[in-house]
Scaffold this motif. Structure first.
Motif, PDB file in Angstrom:
ATOM      1  N   LEU A  50     -86.633  71.294  -3.498  1.00  0.00           N
ATOM      2  CA  LEU A  50     -85.834  70.344  -4.265  1.00  0.00           C
ATOM      3  C   LEU A  50     -84.840  69.687  -3.304  1.00  0.00           C
ATOM      4  O   LEU A  50     -83.808  70.273  -2.974  1.00  0.00           O
ATOM      5  CB  LEU A  50     -85.083  71.061  -5.390  1.00  0.00           C
ATOM      6  CG  LEU A  50     -85.952  71.832  -6.394  1.00  0.00           C
ATOM      7  CD1 LEU A  50     -85.071  72.589  -7.368  1.00  0.00           C
ATOM      8  CD2 LEU A  50     -86.884  70.879  -7.134  1.00  0.00           C
ATOM      9  N   PRO A  51     -85.161  68.502  -2.813  1.00  0.00           N
ATOM     10  CA  PRO A  51     -84.289  67.876  -1.806  1.00  0.00           C
ATOM     11  C   PRO A  51     -82.919  67.557  -2.375  1.00  0.00           C
ATOM     12  O   PRO A  51     -82.797  67.090  -3.521  1.00  0.00           O
ATOM     13  CB  PRO A  51     -85.046  66.603  -1.421  1.00  0.00           C
ATOM     14  CG  PRO A  51     -85.958  66.321  -2.562  1.00  0.00           C
ATOM     15  CD  PRO A  51     -86.316  67.646  -3.147  1.00  0.00           C
ATOM     16  N   ALA A  52     -81.890  67.833  -1.576  1.00  0.00           N
ATOM     17  CA  ALA A  52     -80.535  67.481  -1.996  1.00  0.00           C
ATOM     18  C   ALA A  52     -80.385  65.968  -1.987  1.00  0.00           C
ATOM     19  O   ALA A  52     -81.003  65.264  -1.185  1.00  0.00           O
ATOM     20  CB  ALA A  52     -79.519  68.109  -1.039  1.00  0.00           C
ATOM     21  N   ARG A  53     -79.582  65.471  -2.882  1.00  0.00           N
ATOM     22  CA  ARG A  53     -79.322  64.034  -2.911  1.00  0.00           C
ATOM     23  C   ARG A  53     -78.310  63.702  -1.824  1.00  0.00           C
ATOM     24  O   ARG A  53     -77.202  64.236  -1.801  1.00  0.00           O
ATOM     25  CB  ARG A  53     -78.778  63.608  -4.268  1.00  0.00           C
ATOM     26  CG  ARG A  53     -78.635  62.103  -4.419  1.00  0.00           C
ATOM     27  CD  ARG A  53     -78.063  61.740  -5.780  1.00  0.00           C
ATOM     28  NE  ARG A  53     -78.061  60.305  -5.974  1.00  0.00           N
ATOM     29  CZ  ARG A  53     -77.148  59.472  -5.477  1.00  0.00           C
ATOM     30  NH1 ARG A  53     -76.154  59.959  -4.738  1.00  0.00           N
ATOM     31  NH2 ARG A  53     -77.214  58.166  -5.701  1.00  0.00           N
ATOM     32  N   ARG A  54     -78.702  62.835  -0.901  1.00  0.00           N
ATOM     33  CA  ARG A  54     -77.805  62.443   0.188  1.00  0.00           C
ATOM     34  C   ARG A  54     -76.629  61.661  -0.388  1.00  0.00           C
ATOM     35  O   ARG A  54     -76.777  60.858  -1.313  1.00  0.00           O
ATOM     36  CB  ARG A  54     -78.568  61.575   1.191  1.00  0.00           C
ATOM     37  CG  ARG A  54     -77.847  61.357   2.515  1.00  0.00           C
ATOM     38  CD  ARG A  54     -78.763  60.677   3.506  1.00  0.00           C
ATOM     39  NE  ARG A  54     -78.104  60.424   4.782  1.00  0.00           N
ATOM     40  CZ  ARG A  54     -78.021  61.299   5.773  1.00  0.00           C
ATOM     41  NH1 ARG A  54     -78.564  62.490   5.631  1.00  0.00           N
ATOM     42  NH2 ARG A  54     -77.417  61.002   6.911  1.00  0.00           N
ATOM     43  N   GLY A  55     -75.449  61.927   0.138  1.00  0.00           N
ATOM     44  CA  GLY A  55     -74.246  61.279  -0.374  1.00  0.00           C
ATOM     45  C   GLY A  55     -74.276  59.772  -0.206  1.00  0.00           C
ATOM     46  O   GLY A  55     -74.887  59.238   0.719  1.00  0.00           O
ATOM     47  N   ASP A  56     -73.605  59.076  -1.106  1.00  0.00           N
ATOM     48  CA  ASP A  56     -73.492  57.620  -1.006  1.00  0.00           C
ATOM     49  C   ASP A  56     -72.475  57.244   0.069  1.00  0.00           C
ATOM     50  O   ASP A  56     -71.599  58.045   0.433  1.00  0.00           O
ATOM     51  CB  ASP A  56     -73.027  57.027  -2.342  1.00  0.00           C
ATOM     52  CG  ASP A  56     -74.104  57.108  -3.421  1.00  0.00           C
ATOM     53  OD1 ASP A  56     -75.277  57.347  -3.073  1.00  0.00           O
ATOM     54  OD2 ASP A  56     -73.760  56.949  -4.604  1.00  0.00           O
ATOM     55  N   ILE A  57     -72.588  56.017   0.552  1.00  0.00           N
ATOM     56  CA  ILE A  57     -71.571  55.444   1.436  1.00  0.00           C
ATOM     57  C   ILE A  57     -70.981  54.258   0.692  1.00  0.00           C
ATOM     58  O   ILE A  57     -71.699  53.358   0.249  1.00  0.00           O
ATOM     59  CB  ILE A  57     -72.164  55.006   2.787  1.00  0.00           C
ATOM     60  CG1 ILE A  57     -72.819  56.200   3.492  1.00  0.00           C
ATOM     61  CG2 ILE A  57     -71.074  54.408   3.671  1.00  0.00           C
ATOM     62  CD1 ILE A  57     -73.456  55.858   4.837  1.00  0.00           C
ATOM     63  N   LEU A  58     -69.649  54.265   0.545  1.00  0.00           N
ATOM     64  CA  LEU A  58     -68.948  53.269  -0.263  1.00  0.00           C
ATOM     65  C   LEU A  58     -67.913  52.532   0.568  1.00  0.00           C
ATOM     66  O   LEU A  58     -67.382  53.092   1.546  1.00  0.00           O
ATOM     67  CB  LEU A  58     -68.233  53.948  -1.440  1.00  0.00           C
ATOM     68  CG  LEU A  58     -69.032  54.992  -2.230  1.00  0.00           C
ATOM     69  CD1 LEU A  58     -68.098  55.769  -3.146  1.00  0.00           C
ATOM     70  CD2 LEU A  58     -70.128  54.324  -3.035  1.00  0.00           C
ATOM     71  N   ASP A  59     -67.603  51.293   0.202  1.00  0.00           N
ATOM     72  CA  ASP A  59     -66.512  50.594   0.865  1.00  0.00           C
ATOM     73  C   ASP A  59     -65.188  51.088   0.280  1.00  0.00           C
ATOM     74  O   ASP A  59     -65.161  51.927  -0.633  1.00  0.00           O
ATOM     75  CB  ASP A  59     -66.686  49.073   0.758  1.00  0.00           C
ATOM     76  CG  ASP A  59     -65.973  48.471  -0.437  1.00  0.00           C
ATOM     77  OD1 ASP A  59     -65.917  49.121  -1.497  1.00  0.00           O
ATOM     78  OD2 ASP A  59     -65.468  47.336  -0.322  1.00  0.00           O
ATOM     79  N   ARG A  60     -64.077  50.583   0.785  1.00  0.00           N
ATOM     80  CA  ARG A  60     -62.756  51.102   0.397  1.00  0.00           C
ATOM     81  C   ARG A  60     -62.461  50.899  -1.089  1.00  0.00           C
ATOM     82  O   ARG A  60     -61.619  51.580  -1.680  1.00  0.00           O
ATOM     83  CB  ARG A  60     -61.676  50.436   1.246  1.00  0.00           C
ATOM     84  CG  ARG A  60     -61.540  48.936   0.982  1.00  0.00           C
ATOM     85  CD  ARG A  60     -60.727  48.222   2.024  1.00  0.00           C
ATOM     86  NE  ARG A  60     -59.410  48.797   2.168  1.00  0.00           N
ATOM     87  CZ  ARG A  60     -58.390  48.177   2.771  1.00  0.00           C
ATOM     88  NH1 ARG A  60     -58.559  46.979   3.267  1.00  0.00           N
ATOM     89  NH2 ARG A  60     -57.218  48.749   2.871  1.00  0.00           N
ATOM     90  N   ASN A  61     -63.170  49.935  -1.717  1.00  0.00           N
ATOM     91  CA  ASN A  61     -62.960  49.644  -3.133  1.00  0.00           C
ATOM     92  C   ASN A  61     -64.036  50.233  -4.031  1.00  0.00           C
ATOM     93  O   ASN A  61     -64.081  49.948  -5.222  1.00  0.00           O
ATOM     94  CB  ASN A  61     -62.882  48.128  -3.343  1.00  0.00           C
ATOM     95  CG  ASN A  61     -61.733  47.507  -2.569  1.00  0.00           C
ATOM     96  OD1 ASN A  61     -60.611  47.985  -2.621  1.00  0.00           O
ATOM     97  ND2 ASN A  61     -62.019  46.457  -1.813  1.00  0.00           N
ATOM     98  N   GLY A  62     -64.931  51.046  -3.466  1.00  0.00           N
ATOM     99  CA  GLY A  62     -65.940  51.721  -4.276  1.00  0.00           C
ATOM    100  C   GLY A  62     -67.280  51.016  -4.360  1.00  0.00           C
ATOM    101  O   GLY A  62     -68.181  51.495  -5.062  1.00  0.00           O
ATOM    102  N   ALA A  63     -67.451  49.894  -3.668  1.00  0.00           N
ATOM    103  CA  ALA A  63     -68.745  49.202  -3.667  1.00  0.00           C
ATOM    104  C   ALA A  63     -69.761  50.029  -2.893  1.00  0.00           C
ATOM    105  O   ALA A  63     -69.470  50.524  -1.789  1.00  0.00           O
ATOM    106  CB  ALA A  63     -68.610  47.819  -3.044  1.00  0.00           C
ATOM    107  N   VAL A  64     -70.972  50.189  -3.438  1.00  0.00           N
ATOM    108  CA  VAL A  64     -72.000  51.027  -2.818  1.00  0.00           C
ATOM    109  C   VAL A  64     -72.664  50.284  -1.663  1.00  0.00           C
ATOM    110  O   VAL A  64     -73.210  49.185  -1.837  1.00  0.00           O
ATOM    111  CB  VAL A  64     -73.065  51.446  -3.845  1.00  0.00           C
ATOM    112  CG1 VAL A  64     -74.160  52.256  -3.179  1.00  0.00           C
ATOM    113  CG2 VAL A  64     -72.420  52.252  -4.972  1.00  0.00           C
ATOM    114  N   LEU A  65     -72.638  50.894  -0.481  1.00  0.00           N
ATOM    115  CA  LEU A  65     -73.243  50.308   0.715  1.00  0.00           C
ATOM    116  C   LEU A  65     -74.537  51.017   1.106  1.00  0.00           C
ATOM    117  O   LEU A  65     -75.398  50.426   1.767  1.00  0.00           O
ATOM    118  CB  LEU A  65     -72.252  50.370   1.881  1.00  0.00           C
ATOM    119  CG  LEU A  65     -70.887  49.719   1.637  1.00  0.00           C
ATOM    120  CD1 LEU A  65     -69.979  49.941   2.843  1.00  0.00           C
ATOM    121  CD2 LEU A  65     -71.040  48.234   1.350  1.00  0.00           C
TER     122      LEU A  65
END
Length: 579
Positions: A50-65
């Protein structure tokens, strides 16, 4: 008599068979019970990662990059596949055609995997749900028992090439191989889980069977100092400048000098991290994915003069009332070094030396410093060293060692020649001056956040650290005033903005290239045009570095890079109010 003998024989055989069956039953149910049960379980049970979900990378205002979506993988048990071929009389080609059609892939590639000399093999990874549903239908219709569907993840960069050199990319296993994905791989990746489930003959999970499961621990999200709005603007501006000047490359950095946070970072040409290889050779891939702002060193030219000036002010060796005479050239150890104005700037104040970007005046200031003191400040400003930014492959550049430095080396180094630096190091030096003389740690990640669904479980600050004082607050203020007078109070300068008190320094440096005779030397055709500055000079909120490699037609930093800086400041002013 014969009948009795036959009867007794029959009875004996029945008794013997009964004894043997009872013995076998005892063996199976008592003696070999655990072993047989284990074998049976191995036949019907499968371990599923069961692969772990890789963390998101977000900008300083929470926009998903960068984000991760759930996907599937398809494996083949080739031992079972070979048995199936012999029992059904079908060919490997026929199965390859069916599987390839369901996957939307190349039948030849699937056939090569099905006929590989292995016991098992991965047919395909990163499969979306719609596709895997077609595979499930195929398994049912064709009574296939050698395919195993597992879980996988797809790393997705919604903005394509946007911020590509910063974000980096991952490999097929989901591990970071470039940029922040590589640098923070351990933080992002999480810990995979394991599920042991009972399967039917078609390798499908039995819904009613008991399941042993260790859940995956998802990776941490990263919140960057990057501002999506600023990044978007400078990306578009860099693309326009690349086309206008037919440049080989462009790097633009925008930062907050008070925190050291990078608000925007652009390198062109760039790449799409969703598909970084894209039919490229290894050499093409390496060149395109280099973060030039961090990995590449260049001769900075006149932007480096801010180091020479600030060192001399800090040491009390010059002040604003001093005068310096420039006849258009100076001889050092018998070597003639020309000024940009060949007939000379004549008599100048300290401020005019900076405003005119006078080589002769700057060399005279450097001679007051001397080699030891000059190089001490070069070291303090972290030239020849890594700044420690959170990106891989940072270059140190090359600076003279004091013991090897000649008088002419001091002269050329003071005006930004001979030594090499990275764009990041130049921004770091300006930030130090702009933040009251304190060097704040340059960084891209502000914090790491662990979430359980939408709830924050843990949070760690990774960005702001205690700064190091390099020059006094007084020297910082004097340098900002000098750079303001050179740019912000100079209506004729290309970076001048009427309502915003900008400060800065231009740079134009000849590139070192291979000459026709095979030796390395300065080019008369290729230049590095740059501008280093910020606003407002009274309380700097933003700093900017623009580096344009080999512009065509015009080459001076004041003409090429300064207008780019001006457009950035005008845009950021609408956002951060820099007046």
């Amino acid at each position: 008599m014969k009948y009795n003998k036959r009867y007794r024989l029959m009875i004996s055989l029945v008794v013997l068979l009964f004894v043997l069956l009872m013995g076998r039953l005892y063996y199976v149910t008592v003696i070999a019970k655990e072993d047989i049960y284990a074998k049976a379980q191995n036949q019907i049970s499968k371990e599923i990662i069961l692969p772990a979900r890789r963390g998101d990378i977000l900008d300083r205002n929470g926009a998903v990059l960068a984000s991760t979506t759930e996907a599937y993988r398809l494996d083949a048990d080739l031992v079972t596949f070979r048995k199936l071929l012999s029992s059904k009389g079908k060919t490997a080609e026929s199965y390859a055609e069916l599987i390839a059609k369901a996957l939307g892939s190349d039948p030849a590639a699937v056939l090569a995997k099905l006929t590989a000399d292995h016991n098992s093999i991965i047919i395909q990874r990163k499969i979306e749900k719609e596709t895997i549903d077609r595979v499930r239908t195929l398994i049912d219709e064709e009574d296939i028992n050698f395919l195993l569907i597992g879980y996988d993840n797809i790393r997705y960069y919604p903005n394509g090439s946007y911020l590509s050199h910063v974000l980096g990319s991952v490999n097929v296993d989901g591990s970071g191989v470039m940029g922040l994905e590589y640098y923070y791989n351990e933080t992002l990746k999480g810990i995979s889980g394991l599920k042991i489930a009972e399967m039917d003959k078609k390798n499908r999970e039995l819904p009613y069977a008991p399941v042993v499961e260790t859940k995956a621990v998802n990776g941490n999200d990263l919140v960057l100092s990057i501002d999506e709005r600023i990044q978007y603007f400078i990306e578009n501006l860099a693309e326009k400048a690349m086309a206008d000047f037919e440049a080989k490359s462009i790097s633009i950095l925008v930062s907050d000098p008070k925190t050291g946070g990078i608000l925007g970072m652009v390198n062109l040409p760039d790449f799409d991290p969703n598909n970084p290889w894209q039919d490229r050779t290894q050499e093409e891939f390496d060149q395109l994915t280099r973060n030039r702002a961090v990995n590449d060193a260049y001769e900075p030219g006149s932007t480096f003069k801010i180091v020479t000036f600030s060192a001399a002010l800090e040491e009390g060796l010059v002040d604003e009332d001093d005068h310096f005479f420039c006849p258009g050239y100076i001889y050092v150890d018998g070597v003639r070094i020309n000024c940009i104005k060949r007939d000379g700037h004549k008599d100048q104040t300290l401020g005019e030396v900076l405003k005119n970007s006078c080589n002769v005046g700057t060399i005279l200031i450097a001679q007051k410093l001397g080699k030891e003191t000059f190089n001490a400040y070069v070291k303090l400003y972290m030239f020849g060293q890594k700044t420690g930014i959170d990106l891989p492959g940072e270059s140190t550049g090359i600076v003279f060692k004091t013991e090897n430095m000649k008088n002419v080396d001091l002269a050329t180094s003071s005006i930004g020649q001979a030594n090499t630096v990275t764009p990041l190091q130049m921004l770091n030096a300006l930030n130090t001056i702009a933040s009251g003389g304190v060097m704040n740690h340059l960084h891209l990640v502000d914090e790491s956040v662990l979430r359980d669904k939408d709830e924050v479980v843990a949070q760690e600050n990774l960005g702001m650290k205690d700064g190091t004082r390099i020059i006094s607050e007084s020297t910082s203020a004097r340098m900002l005033e000098l750079m303001y007078q050179a740019i912000g109070a100079n209506e004729r300068h290309q970076a001048y903005i009427a309502d915003i008190p900008v400060f800065g320094k231009t740079g134009t440096a000849q590139k070192i290239v291979q000459l026709e005779d095979g030796t390395m030397g300065y080019s008369d055709e290729e230049f590095i045009s740059s501008f280093l500055g910020g606003a407002p000079y009274t309380d700097p909120k933003v700093t900017v570095l623009v580096v344009v490699d080999s512009p065509k037609g015009v080459v001076f930093g004041s003409v090429v890079a300064a207008p780019i800086f001006k457009e950035i400041i005008l845009e950021v002013d609408q956002y951060l109010n820099l007046e």
